[in-house]
Scaffold this motif. Structure first.
Motif, short mmCIF file in Angstrom:
data_model
loop_
_atom_site.label_atom_id
_atom_site.label_comp_id
_atom_site.label_asym_id
_atom_site.label_seq_id
_atom_site.Cartn_x
_atom_site.Cartn_y
_atom_site.Cartn_z
N SER A 62 2.42 -0.19 11.22
CA SER A 62 1.77 -1.08 12.19
C SER A 62 0.27 -1.10 11.92
CB SER A 62 2.04 -0.59 13.61
OG SER A 62 1.37 0.64 13.83
N SER A 63 -0.42 -2.12 12.41
CA SER A 63 -1.87 -2.20 12.21
C SER A 63 -2.56 -1.03 12.91
CB SER A 63 -2.40 -3.54 12.70
OG SER A 63 -2.05 -3.74 14.06
N ASP A 64 -2.01 -0.55 14.03
CA ASP A 64 -2.59 0.61 14.71
C ASP A 64 -2.49 1.86 13.84
OD1 ASP A 64 -3.15 -0.96 16.91
OD2 ASP A 64 -1.36 -0.34 18.03
N ALA A 65 -1.36 2.04 13.17
CA ALA A 65 -1.19 3.21 12.30
C ALA A 65 -2.15 3.15 11.12
CB ALA A 65 0.25 3.29 11.82
N VAL A 66 -2.33 1.97 10.54
CA VAL A 66 -3.26 1.82 9.42
C VAL A 66 -4.68 2.11 9.89
CG1 VAL A 66 -4.26 0.16 7.80
CG2 VAL A 66 -1.79 0.20 8.18
N ARG A 72 -9.25 8.40 10.22
CA ARG A 72 -9.10 9.82 9.90
C ARG A 72 -9.57 10.11 8.49
NH1 ARG A 72 -3.46 12.29 9.34
NH2 ARG A 72 -4.11 13.54 7.60
N ALA A 73 -9.21 9.24 7.55
CA ALA A 73 -9.58 9.44 6.15
C ALA A 73 -11.09 9.34 5.98
CB ALA A 73 -8.87 8.43 5.27
N SER A 74 -11.75 8.44 6.70
CA SER A 74 -13.20 8.29 6.54
C SER A 74 -13.95 9.42 7.24
CB SER A 74 -13.65 6.93 7.07
OG SER A 74 -13.42 6.85 8.46
N ALA A 75 -13.34 10.10 8.20
CA ALA A 75 -14.00 11.19 8.92
C ALA A 75 -13.91 12.51 8.15
CB ALA A 75 -13.37 11.36 10.30
N GLU A 76 -13.00 12.65 7.22
CA GLU A 76 -12.86 13.89 6.45
C GLU A 76 -14.02 14.00 5.46
OE1 GLU A 76 -9.04 13.82 4.61
OE2 GLU A 76 -7.97 14.04 6.50
#
Length: 90
Positions: A62-66, A72-76
């Motif tokens: 879903s667009s929410d999951a993406v 999350r990936a950009s915050a790591e």
């Protein structure tokens, strides 16, 4: 498309191991019997299309999951490049 004419109780073969038999013709309804190996999936076309759509929907995030994954990936923290020392001269 191959078009065949068959009467009730007549059959045709697909490949080496699938036999289609016309069981009954009643007005505009034709009853078919299908003899095939168990590993061959057989579906009415409309059911097959629904299964394909359901599989596509289930496999698509879903667009929410993406969006959640992207946040999350950009915050790591980004990993630092590994320091590789040059080989010693021989």
């Amino acid at each position: 498309m191959l078009v065949l004419s068959r009467r009730p109780q007549q059959s045709f073969v697909i490949g080496h191991d699938i036999v289609i038999t016309v069981l009954e013709v009643n007005g505009d309804t034709v009853r078919l019997g299908i003899a095939a190996p168990r590993d061959v999936d057989i579906h009415r076309e409309e059911v097959y299309r629904e299964l394909q759509q359901a599989n596509t929907t289930a496999a698509s995030p879903s667009s929410d999951a993406v969006a959640a994954f992207t946040r999350r990936a950009s915050a790591e923290p980004k990993p630092k490049p590994s320091q590789v020392s040059p080989p010693p001269d021989a």
